[in-house]
Design a protein around this motif. Structure first.
Motif, PDB file in Angstrom:
ATOM      1  N   LEU A   1      21.956   4.529  17.507  1.00 23.24           N
ATOM      2  CA  LEU A   1      20.975   4.306  16.449  1.00 23.24           C
ATOM      3  C   LEU A   1      20.287   2.950  16.633  1.00 23.24           C
ATOM      4  CD1 LEU A   1      19.845   5.531  13.846  1.00 23.24           C
ATOM      5  CD2 LEU A   1      21.667   4.401  12.590  1.00 23.24           C
ATOM      6  N   ILE A   2      21.083   1.950  17.051  1.00 23.52           N
ATOM      7  CA  ILE A   2      20.507   0.622  17.291  1.00 23.52           C
ATOM      8  C   ILE A   2      19.429   0.721  18.378  1.00 23.52           C
ATOM      9  CG2 ILE A   2      21.018  -1.678  18.221  1.00 23.52           C
ATOM     10  CD1 ILE A   2      23.758  -1.486  16.853  1.00 23.52           C
ATOM     11  N   ASN A   3      19.728   1.483  19.432  1.00 23.77           N
ATOM     12  CA  ASN A   3      18.741   1.683  20.501  1.00 23.77           C
ATOM     13  C   ASN A   3      17.500   2.404  20.011  1.00 23.77           C
ATOM     14  OD1 ASN A   3      19.930   0.413  22.576  1.00 23.77           O
ATOM     15  ND2 ASN A   3      20.947   2.227  23.411  1.00 23.77           N
ATOM     16  N   GLU A   4      17.753   3.429  19.210  1.00 24.53           N
ATOM     17  CA  GLU A   4      16.652   4.234  18.689  1.00 24.53           C
ATOM     18  C   GLU A   4      15.690   3.362  17.874  1.00 24.53           C
ATOM     19  OE1 GLU A   4      18.398   7.906  17.070  1.00 24.53           O
ATOM     20  OE2 GLU A   4      16.594   7.963  15.821  1.00 24.53           O
ATOM     21  N   ILE A   5      16.298   2.493  17.043  1.00 21.37           N
ATOM     22  CA  ILE A   5      15.481   1.596  16.212  1.00 21.37           C
ATOM     23  C   ILE A   5      14.682   0.646  17.084  1.00 21.37           C
ATOM     24  CG2 ILE A   5      15.662  -0.366  14.622  1.00 21.37           C
ATOM     25  CD1 ILE A   5      18.030   1.248  13.360  1.00 21.37           C
TER      26      ILE A   5
ATOM     27  N   ASN B   1       0.803  -1.224   0.000  1.00 23.98           N
ATOM     28  CA  ASN B   1       0.000   0.000   0.000  1.00 23.98           C
ATOM     29  C   ASN B   1       0.839   1.280   0.000  1.00 23.98           C
ATOM     30  OD1 ASN B   1      -2.322  -1.550   0.066  1.00 23.98           O
ATOM     31  ND2 ASN B   1      -2.173  -1.733   2.301  1.00 23.98           N
ATOM     32  N   ILE B   2       2.136   1.132   0.112  1.00 16.20           N
ATOM     33  CA  ILE B   2       2.986   2.314   0.211  1.00 16.20           C
ATOM     34  C   ILE B   2       3.861   2.400  -1.043  1.00 16.20           C
ATOM     35  CG2 ILE B   2       4.572   3.565   1.713  1.00 16.20           C
ATOM     36  CD1 ILE B   2       3.821   1.463   3.890  1.00 16.20           C
ATOM     37  N   ALA B   3       3.985   3.601  -1.602  1.00 21.56           N
ATOM     38  CA  ALA B   3       4.799   3.786  -2.805  1.00 21.56           C
ATOM     39  C   ALA B   3       6.266   3.529  -2.485  1.00 21.56           C
ATOM     40  CB  ALA B   3       4.612   5.194  -3.346  1.00 21.56           C
ATOM     41  N   VAL B   4       6.978   2.925  -3.455  1.00 20.01           N
ATOM     42  CA  VAL B   4       8.387   2.569  -3.253  1.00 20.01           C
ATOM     43  C   VAL B   4       9.203   3.806  -2.860  1.00 20.01           C
ATOM     44  CG1 VAL B   4      10.459   1.719  -4.408  1.00 20.01           C
ATOM     45  CG2 VAL B   4       8.275   0.623  -4.830  1.00 20.01           C
ATOM     46  N   ASP B   5       8.942   4.899  -3.575  1.00 18.16           N
ATOM     47  CA  ASP B   5       9.712   6.108  -3.332  1.00 18.16           C
ATOM     48  C   ASP B   5       9.554   6.607  -1.891  1.00 18.16           C
ATOM     49  OD1 ASP B   5      11.494   7.921  -4.607  1.00 18.16           O
ATOM     50  OD2 ASP B   5       9.931   9.455  -4.388  1.00 18.16           O
ATOM     51  N   ASP B   6       8.322   6.522  -1.376  1.00 22.80           N
ATOM     52  CA  ASP B   6       8.076   6.952   0.003  1.00 22.80           C
ATOM     53  C   ASP B   6       8.812   6.057   0.995  1.00 22.80           C
ATOM     54  OD1 ASP B   6       6.498   8.911  -0.958  1.00 22.80           O
ATOM     55  OD2 ASP B   6       4.607   7.856  -0.659  1.00 22.80           O
ATOM     56  N   LEU B   7       8.785   4.762   0.714  1.00 19.74           N
ATOM     57  CA  LEU B   7       9.467   3.819   1.608  1.00 19.74           C
ATOM     58  C   LEU B   7      10.967   4.105   1.664  1.00 19.74           C
ATOM     59  CD1 LEU B   7       7.795   0.410   0.678  1.00 19.74           C
ATOM     60  CD2 LEU B   7       7.846   1.437   2.937  1.00 19.74           C
ATOM     61  N   VAL B   8      11.537   4.351   0.483  1.00 14.71           N
ATOM     62  CA  VAL B   8      12.977   4.616   0.414  1.00 14.71           C
ATOM     63  C   VAL B   8      13.307   5.879   1.211  1.00 14.71           C
ATOM     64  CG1 VAL B   8      14.846   5.282  -1.136  1.00 14.71           C
ATOM     65  CG2 VAL B   8      13.308   3.431  -1.782  1.00 14.71           C
ATOM     66  N   LYS B   9      12.523   6.941   0.977  1.00 15.79           N
ATOM     67  CA  LYS B   9      12.825   8.213   1.641  1.00 15.79           C
ATOM     68  C   LYS B   9      12.625   8.120   3.147  1.00 15.79           C
ATOM     69  CE  LYS B   9      12.394  11.318  -2.188  1.00 15.79           C
ATOM     70  NZ  LYS B   9      11.456  11.920  -3.119  1.00 15.79           N
ATOM     71  N   GLU B  10      11.559   7.446   3.540  1.00 18.61           N
ATOM     72  CA  GLU B  10      11.288   7.305   4.971  1.00 18.61           C
ATOM     73  C   GLU B  10      12.420   6.537   5.651  1.00 18.61           C
ATOM     74  OE1 GLU B  10       7.542   5.295   5.979  1.00 18.61           O
ATOM     75  OE2 GLU B  10       8.653   4.619   7.745  1.00 18.61           O
ATOM     76  N   SER B  11      12.839   5.470   4.984  1.00 19.58           N
ATOM     77  CA  SER B  11      13.884   4.635   5.557  1.00 19.58           C
ATOM     78  C   SER B  11      15.199   5.403   5.693  1.00 19.58           C
ATOM     79  CB  SER B  11      14.078   3.412   4.659  1.00 19.58           C
ATOM     80  OG  SER B  11      14.538   2.340   5.400  1.00 19.58           O
ATOM     81  N   LEU B  12      15.501   6.223   4.678  1.00 20.10           N
ATOM     82  CA  LEU B  12      16.729   7.021   4.744  1.00 20.10           C
ATOM     83  C   LEU B  12      16.632   8.094   5.822  1.00 20.10           C
ATOM     84  CD1 LEU B  12      17.718   7.411   0.993  1.00 20.10           C
ATOM     85  CD2 LEU B  12      19.022   6.250   2.766  1.00 20.10           C
ATOM     86  N   GLU B  13      15.436   8.653   5.994  1.00 14.94           N
ATOM     87  CA  GLU B  13      15.245   9.650   7.047  1.00 14.94           C
ATOM     88  C   GLU B  13      15.493   9.045   8.424  1.00 14.94           C
ATOM     89  OE1 GLU B  13      11.405  11.417   6.486  1.00 14.94           O
ATOM     90  OE2 GLU B  13      12.241  12.831   5.020  1.00 14.94           O
ATOM     91  N   ASN B  14      15.069   7.792   8.585  1.00 16.95           N
ATOM     92  CA  ASN B  14      15.255   7.105   9.858  1.00 16.95           C
ATOM     93  C   ASN B  14      16.714   7.009  10.270  1.00 16.95           C
ATOM     94  OD1 ASN B  14      12.587   6.621  10.495  1.00 16.95           O
ATOM     95  ND2 ASN B  14      12.532   4.718   9.319  1.00 16.95           N
ATOM     96  N   VAL B  15      17.610   6.938   9.297  1.00 13.28           N
ATOM     97  CA  VAL B  15      19.032   6.872   9.632  1.00 13.28           C
ATOM     98  C   VAL B  15      19.721   8.215   9.388  1.00 13.28           C
ATOM     99  CG1 VAL B  15      19.187   4.404   9.215  1.00 13.28           C
ATOM    100  CG2 VAL B  15      19.675   5.990   7.355  1.00 13.28           C
ATOM    101  N   GLY B  16      18.928   9.243   9.047  1.00 16.48           N
ATOM    102  CA  GLY B  16      19.456  10.597   8.908  1.00 16.48           C
ATOM    103  C   GLY B  16      20.324  10.823   7.685  1.00 16.48           C
TER     104      GLY B  16
END
Lengths: 256, 251
Positions: free
Chosen positions: B192-196, B124-139
């Motif tokens: 970061l491991i803790n944050e995740i 249900n989620i666009a690939v582009d959004d997933l990629v960007k969200e995931s990259l944001e998570n690691v800054g």
């Protein structure tokens, strides 16, 4: 003792490569198919080799013509020049020369690329992310080699003949039209078919050896260089062996 | 003890009992036991060559086990076929020691790669959004179009982590997450491991010999010695131990 061990290693490796080729054949037909990656590999393997294959083919055509000219003139047979060079190039020199150049360029490239992917765990990473690395990396590359080599061979043949025609044109007052008419007078599909057919096998051998060496490399970073080297040596050798077998078989058909 | 992580001790996500694995005559794992609970970070420490990496490669099914019980998310790994294993792997992330980014692809393509085969899970989620969200998570959103060769060691680890996170795994297996990094960057990765763990409620096995990382990121520590689960407890307790094989790690 050393000899026995070496022989044993040799046969062991020959067996391993055969098994690897068998694995290729069994996995080849099973979905999913990696079409996009196959096209990308065809582009990388085919398109990027055009320059090198063209240059060597061109030089070969010129050199062959220059070298045989004096002898033919001595026998008063220079009018046979185009058909002789044409047959030599199409039947033998084009396929083998192209295959050897590709064994050097493509075989070593595949070997080194896969070996370094193996060392840096990229192949494991693919496996873990649900993509079969054998399909994604090996099948696409072997298939691309098999499909692209005949194309490169035909292209190399054409460039070689062009080189030869230029020499004849400058040194011997033969027009391009006369040259190519003469070439195709004695050249028929019976000459072209076996040479195209064996090019498929050359391509397959180059791809499978490069992939086998890279995919099974496990000697760390220093192994990457050795893998590339071994891939070139084995696939060049295989090209000659396959050529020998192909010529023996086609000879039977010429006799008929 | 860390705050923020919710550990459900009644819900084991990995259960290992009497695990054996050998290479030829070299017995690497000799009856290893471990329980990992939902939301829990466990650090596994051991000498080089003690079989830590082998252990997590067995868990993800990259290496077959010789004997014992190995249950991940309720499924017995040795009994799974290829398809079921691939299915399970969408819930188990693996962070490779050398990051294992595909160096012929850009960061974006690296992150898209796991989605090629497993689109159903997040359809249900666009690939582009997933990629960007995931990259944001690691800054590291700004690195989206870079090639792996342009990234520093620490950035590579972060991108690899983003590639793991994109599948929203329930368990993450870290193979030496801080190796080859300077102490400051190493600490950042540990944080970061803790944050995740806190944000996504993931459980994690952290293979390491970096004490700092074990101290910061783990809820519990396991000492892998002679192929067995030699000792397990919190960092604070183990660091007080007088048992020579345990003490050797803390001195």
């Amino acid at each position: 003792m050393g000899m026995v061990v070496k022989l044993k290693e040799y046969f062991h490796q020959a067996g391993e490569i055969s098994l690897f080729a068998w694995r290729f054949l069994t996995e080849f037909f099973r979905p999913p198919y990696e079409w996009k990656e196959l096209l990308r590999q065809c582009y990388l393997i085919g398109n990027k080799s055009f320059g090198l294959v063209g240059a060597t083919g061109f030089i070969m055509g010129i050199v062959l013509t220059l070298q045989t000219r004096p002898t033919l003139i001595e026998f008063g047979a220079e009018s046979w020049m185009p058909s002789m060079v044409g047959i030599a190039i199409v039947r033998e020199i084009g396929p083998v020369l192209t295959a050897l150049i590709c064994a050097g360029k493509i075989g070593s490239g595949i070997g080194a690329e896969l070996a370094s992917m193996k060392v840096t765990e990229q192949i494991d990473a693919m496996e873990v992310s649900g993509t079969n690395p054998f399909k994604y990396l090996v099948i696409t590359r072997v298939l691309a080699c098999t499909l692209m080599l005949p194309v490169l061979v035909v292209y190399s043949d054409l460039i070689s003949l062009l080189g030869s025609a230029i020499v004849e044109n400058i040194k011997g007052d033969v027009s391009f039209q006369l040259y190519f008419n003469n070439v195709f007078l004695y050249l028929n599909f019976g000459d072209l078919n076996p040479s195209i057919l064996k090019s498929f096998f050359f391509g397959f051998a180059i791809g499978i050896v490069g992939c086998y060496k890279g995919y099974t490399s496990d000697k760390g970073t220093e192994g990457v260089g050795r893998t590339a080297n071994a891939a070139v040596v084995i696939s060049s050798m295989l090209v000659f062996v396959l050529d020998f077998i192909a010529v023996l078989i086609t000879d039977i058909f010429y006799e008929l | 003890m860390k705050t923020g992580a919710v550990i459900d001790y009644k819900n084991p996500v990995i259960g290992i009992r009497n695990l054996w694995k050998s290479f030829g005559s070299n017995n690497v794992l000799q009856g290893f036991d471990l329980q990992l609970h939902s939301g829990e970070n466990v650090a596994i420490m051991g000498k080089s060559g003690s079989g830590k990496s082998v252990l997590i490669k067995c868990i993800i099914g990259l290496l077959p086990i010789d004997d014992g019980e190995l249950i991940v998310l309720g499924k017995s790994i040795p009994e799974l076929n290829q398809h079921a294993l691939d299915e399970l792997r969408t819930d188990v992330g693996f962070q490779f020691q050398g990051s294992a980014l595909y160096d012929s692809m850009t960061v974006r393509e690296n992150l898209e790669f796991p989605l090629r085969r497993h689109r159903e899970k997040l359809k249900n989620i666009a690939v582009d959004d997933l990629v960007k969200e995931s990259l944001e998570n690691v800054g590291l959103l700004h690195a989206i179009d870079m090639m792996p060769s342009e990234l520093s060691g620490g950035m590579k680890k972060r991108i690899a982590l983003a590639r793991t996170l994109i599948m929203r795994p329930k368990i993450i297996l870290y193979d030496e997450p801080t190796s080859g990094l300077d102490p400051v960057t190493g600490k950042e990765i540990s944080m970061l491991i803790n944050e995740i763990q806190e944000r996504f409620q993931t459980a994690a096995l952290i293979i390491t010999h970096d004490l700092g990382c074990a101290k910061v990121a783990s809820d519990r520590m396991v000492i892998l010695h002679e192929g067995k689960n030699y000792a397990e407890s919190t960092y604070d307790e183990l660091s007080q131990s007088n048992d020579p094989p345990v003490k050797a790690f803390f001195t």
